[in-house]
Design a protein around this motif. Structure first.
Motif, PDB file in Angstrom:
ATOM      1  N   LEU A 191       0.421  -1.052   0.240  1.00  0.00           N
ATOM      2  CA  LEU A 191       0.483  -0.367   0.074  1.00  0.00           C
ATOM      3  C   LEU A 191       0.890   0.897   0.138  1.00  0.00           C
ATOM      4  O   LEU A 191      -0.102   2.340  -0.548  1.00  0.00           O
ATOM      5  N   LEU A 192       1.904   1.193   0.921  1.00  0.00           N
ATOM      6  CA  LEU A 192       2.817   2.292   1.123  1.00  0.00           C
ATOM      7  C   LEU A 192       3.415   2.740  -0.211  1.00  0.00           C
ATOM      8  O   LEU A 192       3.633   3.929  -0.832  1.00  0.00           O
ATOM      9  N   TYR A 193       3.766   1.315  -0.616  1.00  0.00           N
ATOM     10  CA  TYR A 193       5.077   1.939  -2.180  1.00  0.00           C
ATOM     11  C   TYR A 193       4.085   1.949  -3.282  1.00  0.00           C
ATOM     12  O   TYR A 193       4.251   3.207  -3.756  1.00  0.00           O
ATOM     13  N   TYR A 194       2.826   1.788  -3.518  1.00  0.00           N
ATOM     14  CA  TYR A 194       1.665   2.156  -4.384  1.00  0.00           C
ATOM     15  C   TYR A 194       1.185   3.916  -4.427  1.00  0.00           C
ATOM     16  O   TYR A 194       1.353   5.063  -5.435  1.00  0.00           O
ATOM     17  N   ARG A 195       1.084   3.933  -2.864  1.00  0.00           N
ATOM     18  CA  ARG A 195       0.823   5.101  -2.248  1.00  0.00           C
ATOM     19  C   ARG A 195       2.244   6.450  -2.593  1.00  0.00           C
ATOM     20  O   ARG A 195       1.739   7.133  -3.641  1.00  0.00           O
ATOM     21  N   GLN A 196       3.110   6.286  -2.746  1.00  0.00           N
ATOM     22  CA  GLN A 196       4.261   6.617  -3.015  1.00  0.00           C
ATOM     23  C   GLN A 196       4.543   6.975  -5.235  1.00  0.00           C
ATOM     24  O   GLN A 196       4.770   7.762  -4.947  1.00  0.00           O
ATOM     25  N   LYS A 197       4.138   5.646  -5.461  1.00  0.00           N
ATOM     26  CA  LYS A 197       4.587   5.944  -6.331  1.00  0.00           C
ATOM     27  C   LYS A 197       3.461   6.656  -7.751  1.00  0.00           C
ATOM     28  O   LYS A 197       3.535   7.222  -8.326  1.00  0.00           O
ATOM     29  N   ASN A 198       2.400   6.836  -7.068  1.00  0.00           N
ATOM     30  CA  ASN A 198       1.042   7.628  -7.464  1.00  0.00           C
ATOM     31  C   ASN A 198       1.839   9.185  -7.734  1.00  0.00           C
ATOM     32  O   ASN A 198       1.197   9.592  -7.641  1.00  0.00           O
ATOM     33  N   LEU A 199       2.104   9.002  -5.932  1.00  0.00           N
ATOM     34  CA  LEU A 199       2.760  10.921  -6.111  1.00  0.00           C
ATOM     35  C   LEU A 199       3.449  11.266  -6.457  1.00  0.00           C
ATOM     36  O   LEU A 199       4.091  11.662  -6.861  1.00  0.00           O
ATOM     37  N   TRP A 200       4.388   9.994  -7.241  1.00  0.00           N
ATOM     38  CA  TRP A 200       5.414  10.286  -7.736  1.00  0.00           C
ATOM     39  C   TRP A 200       5.070  10.707  -9.059  1.00  0.00           C
ATOM     40  O   TRP A 200       6.160  11.238 -10.099  1.00  0.00           O
ATOM     41  N   ASP A 201       4.373   9.804  -9.388  1.00  0.00           N
ATOM     42  CA  ASP A 201       3.835  10.161 -10.705  1.00  0.00           C
ATOM     43  C   ASP A 201       3.011  11.803 -11.044  1.00  0.00           C
ATOM     44  O   ASP A 201       3.121  11.930 -12.085  1.00  0.00           O
ATOM     45  N   LYS A 202       3.009  12.132 -10.171  1.00  0.00           N
ATOM     46  CA  LYS A 202       2.128  13.598 -10.004  1.00  0.00           C
ATOM     47  C   LYS A 202       3.605  14.733  -9.927  1.00  0.00           C
ATOM     48  O   LYS A 202       2.949  15.718  -8.951  1.00  0.00           O
ATOM     49  N   ASN A 203       5.039  14.353 -10.045  1.00  0.00           N
ATOM     50  CA  ASN A 203       5.835  15.368  -9.033  1.00  0.00           C
ATOM     51  C   ASN A 203       5.914  15.530  -7.976  1.00  0.00           C
ATOM     52  O   ASN A 203       6.347  16.436  -7.520  1.00  0.00           O
ATOM     53  N   ILE A 204       5.199  14.343  -6.978  1.00  0.00           N
ATOM     54  CA  ILE A 204       5.027  14.822  -5.618  1.00  0.00           C
ATOM     55  C   ILE A 204       6.402  13.711  -4.757  1.00  0.00           C
ATOM     56  O   ILE A 204       6.122  11.886  -4.874  1.00  0.00           O
ATOM     57  N   GLY A 205       7.079  13.853  -3.801  1.00  0.00           N
ATOM     58  CA  GLY A 205       7.729  13.283  -3.086  1.00  0.00           C
ATOM     59  C   GLY A 205       9.105  13.339  -3.864  1.00  0.00           C
ATOM     60  O   GLY A 205       9.436  13.754  -4.957  1.00  0.00           O
ATOM     61  N   SER A 206      10.140  12.593  -3.106  1.00  0.00           N
ATOM     62  CA  SER A 206      11.327  12.378  -4.343  1.00  0.00           C
ATOM     63  C   SER A 206      11.716  10.847  -4.385  1.00  0.00           C
ATOM     64  O   SER A 206      10.615  10.266  -4.040  1.00  0.00           O
ATOM     65  N   LYS A 207      12.240  10.771  -5.067  1.00  0.00           N
ATOM     66  CA  LYS A 207      12.278   9.685  -5.680  1.00  0.00           C
ATOM     67  C   LYS A 207      13.573   8.570  -4.885  1.00  0.00           C
ATOM     68  O   LYS A 207      13.463   6.871  -4.912  1.00  0.00           O
ATOM     69  N   VAL A 208      13.873   8.938  -4.155  1.00  0.00           N
ATOM     70  CA  VAL A 208      14.701   8.210  -2.673  1.00  0.00           C
ATOM     71  C   VAL A 208      13.651   7.404  -2.159  1.00  0.00           C
ATOM     72  O   VAL A 208      13.800   6.517  -1.771  1.00  0.00           O
ATOM     73  N   GLU A 209      12.257   8.032  -1.825  1.00  0.00           N
ATOM     74  CA  GLU A 209      11.573   7.778  -0.920  1.00  0.00           C
ATOM     75  C   GLU A 209      10.408   6.423  -1.243  1.00  0.00           C
ATOM     76  O   GLU A 209      10.278   6.060  -1.349  1.00  0.00           O
ATOM     77  N   LEU A 210      10.777   6.606  -3.155  1.00  0.00           N
ATOM     78  CA  LEU A 210      10.144   6.052  -3.738  1.00  0.00           C
ATOM     79  C   LEU A 210      10.962   4.639  -3.997  1.00  0.00           C
ATOM     80  O   LEU A 210      10.013   3.317  -3.854  1.00  0.00           O
ATOM     81  N   GLU A 211      12.203   4.683  -4.152  1.00  0.00           N
ATOM     82  CA  GLU A 211      12.916   3.908  -4.008  1.00  0.00           C
ATOM     83  C   GLU A 211      13.076   3.209  -2.657  1.00  0.00           C
ATOM     84  O   GLU A 211      12.845   1.751  -2.328  1.00  0.00           O
ATOM     85  N   GLN A 212      12.731   3.678  -1.576  1.00  0.00           N
ATOM     86  CA  GLN A 212      13.180   3.065  -0.497  1.00  0.00           C
ATOM     87  C   GLN A 212      11.578   2.246  -0.449  1.00  0.00           C
ATOM     88  O   GLN A 212      11.708   0.718   0.147  1.00  0.00           O
ATOM     89  N   ARG A 213      10.298   2.906  -0.245  1.00  0.00           N
ATOM     90  CA  ARG A 213       9.291   1.591  -0.476  1.00  0.00           C
ATOM     91  C   ARG A 213       9.264   0.281  -1.524  1.00  0.00           C
ATOM     92  O   ARG A 213       8.734  -0.424  -1.281  1.00  0.00           O
ATOM     93  N   GLU A 214      10.006   0.619  -2.460  1.00  0.00           N
ATOM     94  CA  GLU A 214      10.286   0.123  -3.230  1.00  0.00           C
ATOM     95  C   GLU A 214      10.578  -1.817  -3.128  1.00  0.00           C
ATOM     96  O   GLU A 214      10.305  -2.356  -2.929  1.00  0.00           O
ATOM     97  N   LEU A 215      12.024  -0.731  -2.285  1.00  0.00           N
ATOM     98  CA  LEU A 215      12.350  -1.851  -1.694  1.00  0.00           C
ATOM     99  C   LEU A 215      12.298  -2.534   0.095  1.00  0.00           C
ATOM    100  O   LEU A 215      12.110  -3.988  -0.267  1.00  0.00           O
ATOM    101  N   ALA A 216      11.377  -2.113   0.970  1.00  0.00           N
ATOM    102  CA  ALA A 216      10.844  -2.218   1.462  1.00  0.00           C
ATOM    103  C   ALA A 216       9.956  -3.496   0.893  1.00  0.00           C
ATOM    104  O   ALA A 216       9.373  -4.589   1.587  1.00  0.00           O
TER     105      ALA A 216
END
Length: 268
Positions: A88-113
C-alpha cells in the motif's frame, strides 16, 4: 511305498522371537482355532522397545506438535500483513511520484521495503510447508516404528495358524524358546493324510488319481483304500525318494500322526 500318517495341515510351530516361556495356554490334545494362543514368551527387551516406540510416537504425533504449526502460521500472517502494508505504501508513493510529488529516494525506499516483504512472505510460506511436511514425516516414521514394536511384541504370543488340535508341546513354562527349534506340533483334529516315500526308480509310474491299498500295524487285519492326490516334484537327496501324498477313501475311526503305513499303489 512306506510312509506315515499325518494330520491334515500338520506343521511344526516355531517362535518368532527368542525368550523364556512365560505362559502355556494349552495342553496336548486340546482343540485350537486359528489365532488361538499356544505360548507366551517373556522378552523384556522387546517389551521395553515397544513401550519406547509408543512414547516416541505420541511425542512426535501431528497433534502433539500443533504449536509449531501455529507459530509458523502466525509468522506467515504477520508477513502477509506487512506485505499488504508495504504494498500500500509503495503504490501510494508511486502515485505521488507520478504526479511529481515526493522524492525518488522515498519511492526507492518504499519499493525496497515492498520487495523485502514479498521475500519474507514467500519465506514464511515455505517455512510453514516445511514444518508441516517435517512433522508429518516424523509422525509417520514414529508411528511406523511403534507398529513394528507392537508387531514384535505381538510375536511374543505364539498362535495357531490352523483350526485343529495340539498334538505335541515341546517346551514347558520356564524353558527357553528359540526361532530355530519347534515349540509344538499342531494339525487338523479329525482329517488325516498319507505321506508315502517313492523310490526314484518307481516315481515315473506314480500319478495322481491312482488307487492305493494301505496296511498299518495298528490295524493288522484291515486293508484300507486310498488315492494318490499329488507327487512332490523334487527328490529328497538324503533318502533318494520322492514324496507322494494320498488320502483315505474311508478313513479309520481312530488315527494318530506319525503312524507308519505300508502302501501298494495300483499302476495298471
Amino acid at each position: 511305498a512306506s510312509g506315515i500318517v499325518k494330520s491334515k495341515n500338520q506343521y511344526n510351530v516355531f517362535a518368532k522371537s527368542a525368550g523364556i516361556i512365560k505362559t502355556v495356554f494349552v495342553a496336548e490334545g486340546d482343540s485350537l482355532s486359528i489365532g488361538s494362543p499356544i505360548f507366551e514368551i517373556d522378552n523384556t527387551q522387546v517389551s521395553i522397545s515397544e513401550k519406547n516406540a509408543g512414547l516416541a510416537a505420541a511425542n512426535a504425533s501431528y497433534a502433539s506438535n500443533m504449536d509449531k504449526i501455529n507459530d509458523a502460521t502466525l509468522n506467515l500472517e504477520v508477513a502477509r500483513k506487512k506485505l499488504e502494508n508495504d504494498s500500500l505504501l509503495y503504490y501510494r508513493q508511486k502515485n505521488l511520484w507520478d504526479k511529481n510529488i515526493g522524492s525518488k529516494v522515498e519511492l526507492e525506499q518504499r519499493e525496497l521495503a515492498f520487495k523485502n516483504s514479498q521475500l519474507l512472505f514467500a519465506s514464511a510460506q515455505t517455512k510453514l510447508s516445511d514444518v508441516k511436511r517435517q512433522l508429518k514425516l516424523t509422525s509417520d516414521q514414529s508411528q511406523n516404528n511403534y507398529s513394528i514394536g507392537k508387531s514384535l511384541k505381538d510375536d511374543l504370543i505364539i498362535r495357531s495358524e490352523v483350526n485343529g488340535k495340539v498334538y505335541k508341546l515341546n517346551l514347558e513354562k520356564g524353558e527357553a524358546a528359540s526361532p530355530q527349534l519347534p515349540v509344538a506340533v499342531v494339525g487338523a483334529a479329525n482329517v488325516f493324510v498319507l505321506e508315502l516315500n517313492i523310490d526314484e526308480n518307481d516315481i515315473l509310474k506314480v500319478k495322481p488319481g491312482q488307487q492305493v491299498f494301505i496296511r498299518m500295524d495298528s490295524y493288522r487285519k484291515d486293508v484300507f483304500e486310498g488315492e494318490i492326490t499329488s507327487v512332490d516334484p523334487i527328490m529328497n537327496e538324503r533318502t533318494r525318494t520322492f514324496t507322494a501324498n494320498a488320502i483315505f477313501k474311508t478313513q479309520p475311526q481312530v488315527l494318530y500322526p506319525n503312524l507308519s503305513v505300508d502302501a501298494n499303489i495300483l499302476i495298471s
